[in-house]
Design an enzyme around this catalytic site. Structure first.
Site, short mmCIF file in Angstrom:
data_model
loop_
_atom_site.label_atom_id
_atom_site.label_comp_id
_atom_site.label_asym_id
_atom_site.label_seq_id
_atom_site.Cartn_x
_atom_site.Cartn_y
_atom_site.Cartn_z
N HIS A 246 0.87 -1.14 0.16
CA HIS A 246 -0.01 -0.16 -0.06
C HIS A 246 0.86 1.11 -0.15
O HIS A 246 0.24 2.17 -0.14
CB HIS A 246 -0.94 0.07 0.99
CG HIS A 246 -0.44 0.39 2.50
ND1 HIS A 246 -0.01 -0.43 3.57
CD2 HIS A 246 -0.37 1.65 3.10
CE1 HIS A 246 0.10 0.11 4.51
NE2 HIS A 246 -0.05 1.59 4.28
N ASN B 72 -9.62 -4.01 6.26
CA ASN B 72 -8.74 -3.00 6.55
C ASN B 72 -8.99 -2.55 8.00
O ASN B 72 -10.02 -2.39 8.51
CB ASN B 72 -8.95 -1.59 5.74
CG ASN B 72 -7.99 -0.82 5.82
OD1 ASN B 72 -6.95 -0.58 6.25
ND2 ASN B 72 -8.55 0.61 5.54
N TRP B 73 -7.95 -2.51 8.68
CA TRP B 73 -7.77 -2.12 10.29
C TRP B 73 -8.45 -3.57 11.04
O TRP B 73 -8.57 -3.34 12.32
CB TRP B 73 -8.65 -1.06 10.76
CG TRP B 73 -8.30 0.35 10.05
CD1 TRP B 73 -8.77 0.80 9.07
CD2 TRP B 73 -6.82 1.20 10.47
NE1 TRP B 73 -8.17 2.15 8.78
CE2 TRP B 73 -6.99 2.35 9.65
CE3 TRP B 73 -6.09 0.96 11.40
CZ2 TRP B 73 -6.16 3.30 9.95
CZ3 TRP B 73 -5.23 1.90 11.43
CH2 TRP B 73 -5.24 3.21 10.61
N ASP C 24 0.92 -7.59 2.20
CA ASP C 24 1.05 -6.17 2.01
C ASP C 24 2.65 -5.92 1.92
O ASP C 24 3.12 -5.28 3.00
CB ASP C 24 0.49 -5.14 3.30
CG ASP C 24 0.01 -4.07 2.86
OD1 ASP C 24 0.48 -3.50 1.80
OD2 ASP C 24 -0.31 -3.04 3.58
N ASN D 66 -9.85 4.66 4.20
CA ASN D 66 -8.76 4.36 5.27
C ASN D 66 -8.80 5.34 6.40
O ASN D 66 -8.95 5.21 7.63
CB ASN D 66 -7.43 4.19 4.66
CG ASN D 66 -6.43 3.71 5.52
OD1 ASN D 66 -6.63 2.94 6.18
ND2 ASN D 66 -5.32 4.80 5.79
N GLY E 271 2.47 6.03 9.02
CA GLY E 271 3.75 6.72 8.84
C GLY E 271 4.76 5.57 8.88
O GLY E 271 5.78 5.28 8.32
N ASN E 272 4.23 4.81 10.06
CA ASN E 272 5.08 3.36 10.05
C ASN E 272 4.90 2.27 9.15
O ASN E 272 5.71 1.31 9.19
CB ASN E 272 4.62 2.66 11.58
CG ASN E 272 5.58 2.99 12.61
OD1 ASN E 272 5.04 3.67 13.50
ND2 ASN E 272 6.91 2.90 12.33
N SER E 273 3.79 2.57 8.20
CA SER E 273 3.54 1.52 7.27
C SER E 273 4.81 1.03 6.40
O SER E 273 5.70 2.18 6.15
CB SER E 273 2.39 2.00 6.26
OG SER E 273 1.12 1.86 6.76
N PHE F 109 2.19 -3.13 8.91
CA PHE F 109 1.42 -2.52 7.90
C PHE F 109 0.05 -1.93 8.33
O PHE F 109 -0.71 -1.31 7.60
CB PHE F 109 1.02 -3.47 6.72
CG PHE F 109 0.16 -4.60 6.92
CD1 PHE F 109 0.77 -5.68 7.03
CD2 PHE F 109 -1.07 -4.54 6.73
CE1 PHE F 109 -0.16 -6.97 7.29
CE2 PHE F 109 -1.98 -5.68 6.90
CZ PHE F 109 -1.68 -6.78 7.04
N ASP F 110 -0.30 -2.18 9.58
CA ASP F 110 -1.66 -1.82 9.87
C ASP F 110 -1.75 -1.82 11.42
O ASP F 110 -0.86 -2.56 12.14
CB ASP F 110 -2.77 -2.71 9.27
CG ASP F 110 -3.89 -1.84 9.06
OD1 ASP F 110 -4.04 -0.53 9.64
OD2 ASP F 110 -5.03 -2.35 8.59
#
Lengths: 727, 727
Positions: free
Chosen positions: A79, A206-207, A215, A321, A656-658, A674-675
């Site tokens: 992503h 998602n989440w 991902d 998102n 931002g950590n993704s 990723f999440d």
């Protein structure tokens, strides 16, 4: 003096729970905790940003990533490369949908002018130089202008050597660091799985947990033949990083120590009660409402034809998102009665300050001052937010504003220009306008602007956007139907006349001096010009507020830290941070347990042919079935009896950590974060015990490269013997 | 001969997994399995229906229950006493919503004319008497009529002593048992929690886990002063059962042995592929579609005013419950590819039959015969189902049909009457028409009949309901709008004229002889008369099919059992059954785990003030908070650190088992079964490893009686010292 004392206090106390997006410099003092959890390396090493492992950790600007080979291979999330995939997609060749594998270096696809790999090389304390010796007689505006001028001076000095620099505020201006980064500008796509793997589960999952997302994606950093960063060019060569991570074929298992190093974007744990209350009771519901409306506008457009669908898809995913995140935060806030708790905490802090004259003298004015500031902000927030909403991200009116402002700022000396418009940023302003082309859709642009204008049309009499009223013929209290007709009539004219959607024309405007630009009569430029004086006034107000905050917020932060009496991690600010914890499931509700891992078999369980979110591609399906039939692969988790797909851990991360590397106790890359969990996104405001990070297990990455993509050359490059990857 | 041989084979082989709704007579041969799982009593005792514990197990007709005191106290589910609560509710005193506690015996509320407690006293094999020596020259219709006449003869003989009897078919007519029951007709409400406890979670949580339902209620069986069953009367006294269960203050914990004895209604595991396919691909989707439509009709009505809401609430809940079950079954069928599996199994059975001449001779004709029968049924199923739908359960047209048929059947000798209309059933026919009054809503009745008529209006030309066409002026191929107008005009007349919603009038019609009834010109009676000839024809066709099935199904069942080579439990048929297993959670999907228990803290977690499904009543809330503050109650599960609410177990149950006592390894009542899991409702067709029963832990029942209801007299009656119940 006080600051130094606090910095010492900050290093002395032991860490509690797993909370903390730590500055790398704080990690050495957390050594006992790291060791207790299972870290086997030297915690002191984290303070060295160019050493192992921090030298391998990079930012993509908005996402995190890491080097995973000596030849500049970069691992991140699928992503995080969506724009890059969109950039290179056409209706005939849909990289978003189909994924991509470069079989050779020459097949690697340049991901476009805005793609970057940033390698942090140093972080220097410049607090005294930025906020020291500010005369108390300065107005708030002058104070802020002084701070900004000092930042610009630092940046100019820092960037002399060709690096990209930033002066970043920590603890709300209590600490300033000058951060220098290598900026690699030729970034190429090496591998991305199809969306059905990379975004498996889509918006539904998602989440959420259980999760089965692949991902991950691989990029490569390219540089000039002399090894220095430069623009994309044929003659460029792969970058050879000093440090890279070993991708572990052993992944991460329940109870294992894990650590994430990356670039978390923003948390708001140290705000005041009044600030948080405004965020949660005004801004968040407003965002949810607006994004829901905008999503329905864009989804209608996406249905119309496939080409438009590609143009609006990234924005749709982004809105959805964020909306789900905001909803999750509000649900968490309600569940934990967060505002009541925050109010009580702030009351306790105020009492603690009051209890001693020295504290009262040092911190006494901070909270009342911040509250008064917040009250003032609230008075015009509807108008201010509506004004900014007119210039939405990636809209043509935002382009027009940029064009008009750039021409204006060009006339000044560089040091007098606004930070954003300094010469060092011109190239990225231009590149952003280039890249915009991929997502320009005149119909969507008009629909979203109409939405924003109608919002402004409904503002109360005291908070009008006067130039807009004049342009569209609006007035306070006008019936909605009449306003809509007027706005439609006005926008019909604007969009019939504008040429800003034309790439060449738009880019050419960026080169014009103010005098020449003033001759251009494009209707959107005219709108931007009409709004400009108000824009400038609002910017000045915003600067004055920032100046006031720079007086008030640092003592508030100091008080909070001193009262906490220990090591506190600053709110996230898109700088390099480290968080550590263990692989661990969660009981989100009584009677329900999230297992710490998922596995290939679960992908089969979710497979729904024909469902855009849950249809597993045929080759993946076949590979999983072959794997399930085999029952002896090397990438299997022995306890699980299958190849793990995703795992949960107690890491403290945020947007931002993704793409962040998850490191195991030996410093190997065992996963990619990723999440977060819907149940714990509230952690952006208040860390909760239930906070969990969702990561892809490195074994799923390796399994996919080996068994689906057959990318043996990449496995080899990462030091994994291909024949031994899966079997 | 063959039957005896099979019955022996049936007892010889070991049991697999936890599948099996066993006949009590089969339990002794399952002794090793019971003991291995942790049962400490004597498995042979289950064969004695009047001994311990089976003597304590009763049926409420549709639900299961058990005696829990020597004075006739009966424990069952809250959802099993809904009609009783509705029966006694008024807009001022809403027992459904508020619950009820009788503080003395005289405060116990009679639950109405249809309430029953049935105590099974014997089950005798009458296979030879029912299906023996049937001439192969009989037509299928004559064959079925002979079987029914033999049943009526048995019933007449059996019921001479005042018992209520039934001749029930097992394994599709392979085995017939004559079951005699004591029929207690004065049943009173002792305790029901408020709906917010008994139905906590509402439709959202129905069939779901984690669950926190207090789905329990207490009734009492009352009899004449001489101890014999009689109608409700002032002078009645509490019934003194020979056996009753001890309610355990220790509940059930993970891994514990558990056993359910009760009355499962219907499973369809032994049907043929073609029969199952028709059920799943035609009947189930049809039911889902129709119930969804009917729900929206009734929900609109319920919104209009509270009185009507009470009248339609039971029906709404019933429709929603069945609809969700059907959806769950279809989801399970798709997930496990059940039809493909069933087809393969049937193919294997056919091959096995073909493989030996003796088998071919005995079973060879069964499957082709059943398939041909199913094909014939399919030809008119749209019409047949539409015809029956006109006479929906609890509709006034169904009342009219009953009235017309009863008058007609009265003219015959009792032995010649249809089973349903024999004199032994007159009282319950009358009682049903009495009870109907509570749910009569003329608007709802008209709306649902209109829905059914419009369905019939859309039937294809070959499958019309001719008398209906004549009545409403319909014709095949008529546009929907025109049909709707005609039906409205017709029903306007019918509902303007009918008096069947008048209780007195309706009941008076049940007493009329055919000649006198024929003078009554109520429009709904006229409709019933017009439909009667077709009704009779369809009944005869149905009987002929049943006759054919009585030839074909038993050899098919025998073949299946012989091939399985072991102990097989028959499909559920509302007779007394026993299933056993252990308390166990489930991983319904990869990465997700259902913990085996829930607890009080989880109720707080779900509490949402103002939400009709999740608002916890203030007194319950206070009691839970007090309990959580205490941290030392006697009803707590030590491992859980809280009072358990619901638990999962591997028991094999289905609709009808609701209210069943869950027994622990020592034969004590440790819970009340009340639901299955959405993920495993497909078990009605094919037992799955994931099948789980949801039960209330007896500790939650005792805790509620002690801490919320303060019903110390009831705890004492159950042999629990009140002061020691919770603390």
């Amino acid at each position: 003096m006080r600051r130094t004392l606090l910095a010492l206090a900050l290093l002395a106390a032991p860490a509690g729970a797993e909370e903390g997006m730590w500055m790398p410099s704080q990690i050495p003092s957390l050594a006992p905790r790291l060791r207790a959890l299972g870290f086997r390396g030297d915690p002191a090493a984290f303070a060295d940003l160019t050493g192992d492992p921090m030298g391998a950790i990079v930012s993509l600007g908005g996402c995190s990533a890491s080097f995973v080979s000596p030849e500049g291979l970069v691992a991140t999330n699928h992503h995080c490369v969506l724009s890059a995939l969109q950039q290179s997609s056409t209706p005939e060749r849909n990289l978003l949908e189909d994924g991509y594998l470069a079989r050779t270096r020459t097949e690697e696809i340049w991901t476009g002018p805005l793609s970057r790999v940033y390698v942090t090389v140093s972080a220097t304390d410049v607090t005294e130089r930025i906020s020291g010796k500010l005369s108390p007689r300065l107005s708030d505006l002058a104070r802020q202008e002084t701070i900004e001028r000092r930042q610009k001076e630092r940046l100019a000095a820092c960037e002399k050597g060709g690096l990209r620099c930033r002066v970043a505020s920590f603890f709300d201006g209590m600490l300033w660091l000058e951060i220098a980064q290598l900026e690699i500008r030729d970034v190429r796509l090496v591998y991305a799985p199809p969306a059905a793997v990379g975004n498996f589960g889509g918006e539904t999952d998602n989440w959420m947990w259980p999760r089965h997302s692949g991902d991950f994606a691989l990029l490569r950093a390219w540089v000039r033949p002399d090894g220095k960063p430069g623009p994309h060019a044929r003659e460029n060569v792969p970058y050879r990083p000093a440090r890279w991570l070993h991708v572990s074929p052993e992944g991460a298992s329940p109870g294992d120590f894990v650590l994430v190093a990356g670039y978390p974007g923003k948390t708001e744990r140290l705000l005041t009660y009044a600030e948080v209350k405004a965020e949660l009771e005004w801004a968040y519901p407003r965002t949810i409402r607006r994004y829901r409306d905008q999503l329905s506008i864009l989804e209608r457009i996406a249905k119309e034809d496939p080409e438009r669908s590609i143009r609006v898809s990234t924005r749709i995913r982004g809105l959805a998102n964020t909306m789900k995140n905001r909803e999750g935060v509000l649900a968490g806030v309600a569940r934990m009665a967060y505002l009541e708790r925050k109010l009580a905490e702030e009351g306790a802090l105020a009492a603690w300050i009051e209890a001693e004259p020295a504290r009262r003298a040092a911190y006494g004015g901070a909270l009342p001052g911040l509250d008064a500031l917040q009250a003032k902000v609230a008075r015009t927030r509807e108008r201010d937010a509506s004004f900014q909403a007119l210039h939405a991200y990636q809209s043509l009116l935002a382009s027009a504003r940029t064009i008009v402002r750039l021409a204006e700022e060009r006339e000044k000396r560089d040091i007098d220009r606004d930070l954003e418009y300094q010469e060092r940023n011109w190239i990225r302003i231009r590149e952003a306008q280039e890249r915009l082309q991929r997502s320009v859709d005149l119909g969507a642009d008009r629909a979203l602007l109409k939405y924003a204008v109608l919002e402004a049309a409904a503002l109360p009499a005291g908070q009008r956007i006067d130039p807009l009223d004049r342009l569209a013929g609006l007035a306070p209290g006008m019936p909605a139907g009449e306003a809509a007709r007027k706005v439609d009539a006005w926008l019909d004219g604007v969009y019939a006349g504008t040429r800003l959607d034309d790439r060449t024309y738009r880019l050419s405007l960026l080169e014009l001096r103010a005098r020449n630009l003033s001759r251009e009569k494009d209707p959107l430029l005219e709108v931007a010009r009409a709004l400009a004086p108000m824009d400038e006034r609002l910017r000045a107000e915003e600067k004055a507020r920032a100046g006031a905050r720079s007086r008030l917020a640092p003592p508030y932060a100091r008080a909070a830290i001193e009262k906490a009496g220990g090591l506190v991690s600053p709110d996230a600010n898109s700088t390099l941070r480290v968080t550590f914890g263990t692989v661990e499931g969660l009981s989100p509700r009584d009677g329900l347990v999230y297992a710490p891992q998922t596995r290939l078999a679960g992908i089969l369980g979710k497979h729904r042919p024909g469902d855009p979110e849950f249809a597993v591609p045929a080759d993946v399906l076949a590979a999983i079935r072959a794997e399930e039939a085999r029952r002896d692969g090397r990438l299997r988790d022995p306890a699980l009896g299958d190849v793990p797909v995703n795992f949960l851990s107690t890491l403290d991360i945020t947007g931002g950590n993704s793409g962040s590397a998850v490191l195991d106790g030996r410093g190997r890359l065992c996963g990619l974060a990723f999440d977060g969990l819907y149940e714990s996104v509230v952690a952006d405001f208040a860390f909760v015990e239930e906070a969990r990070t969702i990561a892809v297990d490195s074994r799923y990455l390796l399994w996919t490269l080996s068994e689906v993509a057959k990318a043996h050359h990449l496995l080899e490059e990462m030091g994994i013997e291909p024949s031994r990857a899966a079997r």
